[in-house]
Scaffold this motif. Sequence first.
Motif, PDB file in Angstrom:
ATOM      1  N   LEU A  12       0.810  -1.253   0.014  1.00 37.90           N
ATOM      2  CA  LEU A  12       0.090  -0.084  -0.043  1.00 37.90           C
ATOM      3  C   LEU A  12       1.031   1.336  -0.124  1.00 37.90           C
ATOM      4  O   LEU A  12       0.385   2.319  -0.603  1.00 37.90           O
ATOM      5  CB  LEU A  12      -0.875   0.043   1.347  1.00 37.90           C
ATOM      6  N   GLU A  13       1.860   1.118   0.848  1.00 37.06           N
ATOM      7  CA  GLU A  13       2.818   2.387   0.610  1.00 37.06           C
ATOM      8  C   GLU A  13       3.813   2.567  -0.488  1.00 37.06           C
ATOM      9  O   GLU A  13       4.503   3.480  -0.451  1.00 37.06           O
ATOM     10  CB  GLU A  13       3.605   2.331   2.132  1.00 37.06           C
ATOM     11  N   GLY A  14       3.686   1.851  -1.365  1.00 39.31           N
ATOM     12  CA  GLY A  14       4.816   1.513  -2.703  1.00 39.31           C
ATOM     13  C   GLY A  14       6.106   1.415  -2.121  1.00 39.31           C
ATOM     14  O   GLY A  14       7.050   1.665  -2.863  1.00 39.31           O
ATOM     15  N   ILE A  15       6.204   0.448  -1.265  1.00 43.41           N
ATOM     16  CA  ILE A  15       7.625   0.182  -0.829  1.00 43.41           C
ATOM     17  C   ILE A  15       7.990  -1.069  -1.880  1.00 43.41           C
ATOM     18  O   ILE A  15       7.293  -2.052  -1.941  1.00 43.41           O
ATOM     19  CB  ILE A  15       7.727  -0.735   0.653  1.00 43.41           C
ATOM     20  N   THR A  16       9.226  -0.966  -2.519  1.00 42.46           N
ATOM     21  CA  THR A  16       9.696  -1.759  -3.241  1.00 42.46           C
ATOM     22  C   THR A  16      10.758  -2.986  -2.766  1.00 42.46           C
ATOM     23  O   THR A  16      10.549  -4.052  -2.935  1.00 42.46           O
ATOM     24  CB  THR A  16      10.389  -1.037  -4.719  1.00 42.46           C
ATOM     25  N   HIS A  17      11.335  -2.584  -1.721  1.00 40.59           N
ATOM     26  CA  HIS A  17      12.371  -3.532  -1.051  1.00 40.59           C
ATOM     27  C   HIS A  17      12.203  -3.506   0.440  1.00 40.59           C
ATOM     28  O   HIS A  17      12.402  -2.317   0.961  1.00 40.59           O
ATOM     29  CB  HIS A  17      13.702  -3.207  -1.638  1.00 40.59           C
TER      30      HIS A  17
ATOM     31  N   LYS B  14      -4.903  -1.217  -4.063  1.00 37.96           N
ATOM     32  CA  LYS B  14      -4.690  -0.473  -5.415  1.00 37.96           C
ATOM     33  C   LYS B  14      -3.412   0.320  -5.534  1.00 37.96           C
ATOM     34  O   LYS B  14      -2.949   0.309  -6.807  1.00 37.96           O
ATOM     35  CB  LYS B  14      -5.726   0.680  -4.928  1.00 37.96           C
ATOM     36  N   ASN B  15      -2.405   0.688  -4.724  1.00 37.99           N
ATOM     37  CA  ASN B  15      -1.319   1.257  -4.884  1.00 37.99           C
ATOM     38  C   ASN B  15      -0.246   0.290  -5.680  1.00 37.99           C
ATOM     39  O   ASN B  15       0.333   0.701  -6.463  1.00 37.99           O
ATOM     40  CB  ASN B  15      -0.454   1.721  -3.603  1.00 37.99           C
ATOM     41  N   ALA B  16      -0.508  -1.081  -5.420  1.00 44.21           N
ATOM     42  CA  ALA B  16       0.134  -2.247  -5.822  1.00 44.21           C
ATOM     43  C   ALA B  16       0.171  -2.000  -7.491  1.00 44.21           C
ATOM     44  O   ALA B  16       0.942  -2.682  -8.176  1.00 44.21           O
ATOM     45  CB  ALA B  16       0.011  -3.361  -5.246  1.00 44.21           C
ATOM     46  N   VAL B  17      -1.199  -1.750  -7.936  1.00 41.42           N
ATOM     47  CA  VAL B  17      -1.280  -1.991  -9.351  1.00 41.42           C
ATOM     48  C   VAL B  17      -0.355  -0.918 -10.137  1.00 41.42           C
ATOM     49  O   VAL B  17       0.383  -1.517 -11.159  1.00 41.42           O
ATOM     50  CB  VAL B  17      -2.682  -1.220  -9.579  1.00 41.42           C
ATOM     51  N   GLU B  18       0.084   0.310  -9.656  1.00 42.10           N
ATOM     52  CA  GLU B  18       0.776   1.024 -10.388  1.00 42.10           C
ATOM     53  C   GLU B  18       2.403   0.671 -10.049  1.00 42.10           C
ATOM     54  O   GLU B  18       3.277   1.043 -10.911  1.00 42.10           O
ATOM     55  CB  GLU B  18       0.539   2.606 -10.214  1.00 42.10           C
ATOM     56  N   ASN B  19       2.524   0.193  -8.949  1.00 38.81           N
ATOM     57  CA  ASN B  19       3.970  -0.126  -8.447  1.00 38.81           C
ATOM     58  C   ASN B  19       4.175  -1.607  -8.278  1.00 38.81           C
ATOM     59  O   ASN B  19       3.291  -2.412  -8.378  1.00 38.81           O
ATOM     60  CB  ASN B  19       4.264   0.349  -6.972  1.00 38.81           C
ATOM     61  N   PRO B  20       5.344  -2.054  -8.735  1.00 44.50           N
ATOM     62  CA  PRO B  20       5.951  -3.425  -8.428  1.00 44.50           C
ATOM     63  C   PRO B  20       5.538  -3.955  -7.095  1.00 44.50           C
ATOM     64  O   PRO B  20       5.538  -3.265  -6.307  1.00 44.50           O
ATOM     65  CB  PRO B  20       7.175  -3.140  -9.174  1.00 44.50           C
ATOM     66  N   SER B  21       5.719  -5.318  -7.120  1.00 46.34           N
ATOM     67  CA  SER B  21       5.245  -6.060  -5.864  1.00 46.34           C
ATOM     68  C   SER B  21       6.334  -5.692  -4.885  1.00 46.34           C
ATOM     69  O   SER B  21       7.504  -5.873  -5.510  1.00 46.34           O
ATOM     70  CB  SER B  21       5.011  -7.463  -6.106  1.00 46.34           C
ATOM     71  N   PRO B  22       6.320  -5.534  -3.770  1.00 48.23           N
ATOM     72  CA  PRO B  22       7.481  -5.217  -2.939  1.00 48.23           C
ATOM     73  C   PRO B  22       8.152  -6.715  -2.688  1.00 48.23           C
ATOM     74  O   PRO B  22       7.679  -7.663  -2.798  1.00 48.23           O
ATOM     75  CB  PRO B  22       6.790  -4.951  -1.305  1.00 48.23           C
ATOM     76  N   GLN B  23       9.245  -6.686  -2.348  1.00 47.99           N
ATOM     77  CA  GLN B  23      10.355  -7.903  -2.418  1.00 47.99           C
ATOM     78  C   GLN B  23      10.761  -7.580  -0.846  1.00 47.99           C
ATOM     79  O   GLN B  23      11.131  -6.750  -0.142  1.00 47.99           O
ATOM     80  CB  GLN B  23      11.443  -7.661  -3.166  1.00 47.99           C
ATOM     81  N   GLN B  24      10.919  -8.909  -0.211  1.00 53.64           N
ATOM     82  CA  GLN B  24      11.525  -8.809   0.955  1.00 53.64           C
ATOM     83  C   GLN B  24      12.733  -9.360   0.939  1.00 53.64           C
ATOM     84  O   GLN B  24      12.987 -10.654   0.474  1.00 53.64           O
ATOM     85  CB  GLN B  24      10.844  -9.906   2.099  1.00 53.64           C
TER      86      GLN B  24
END
Length: 133
Positions: A54-59, A87-97
């Motif tokens: 949701l926060e657009g964190i990528t890593h 919803k925010n994940a639609v524009e941004n790539p999935s976060p990775q741990q």
Amino acid sequence: GTHVLRAKIDMASPNINMRDPTLYRIKHESHQETGDKWCIYPMYDFSHPISDALEGITHSLCTLEFEDHRPFYDWTVEKLQPTGLLKNAVENPSPQQIEFSRLNVKSTVLSKRKLIQLVTSGSVSGWDDPRMP
């Protein structure tokens, strides 16, 4: 709490985090932020990937003890993306741990709990104080 909500994912998985992880717990106690408004709380392993998406964190950088938790992190994002809830994940790539070995820096306070105490006590002028790490 005595009551929990679990996800039955794969009871035969060798990774215990992928068998039946707890998603929520019910605890009838006053919360420091919400008081007595809620009694159901999400578990960290469930809320962490959702917050990141949701926060657009990528890593999401975590220490090595979270390595076994990564499959559940990925599963949570994968299952929630098609629902439209992220919803925010639609524009941004999935976060990775990503896990890394713990870094110890001598003569420097890095604990968030201790840093917050420095700020709230007025020992430093704020988070942007040059003495803060």
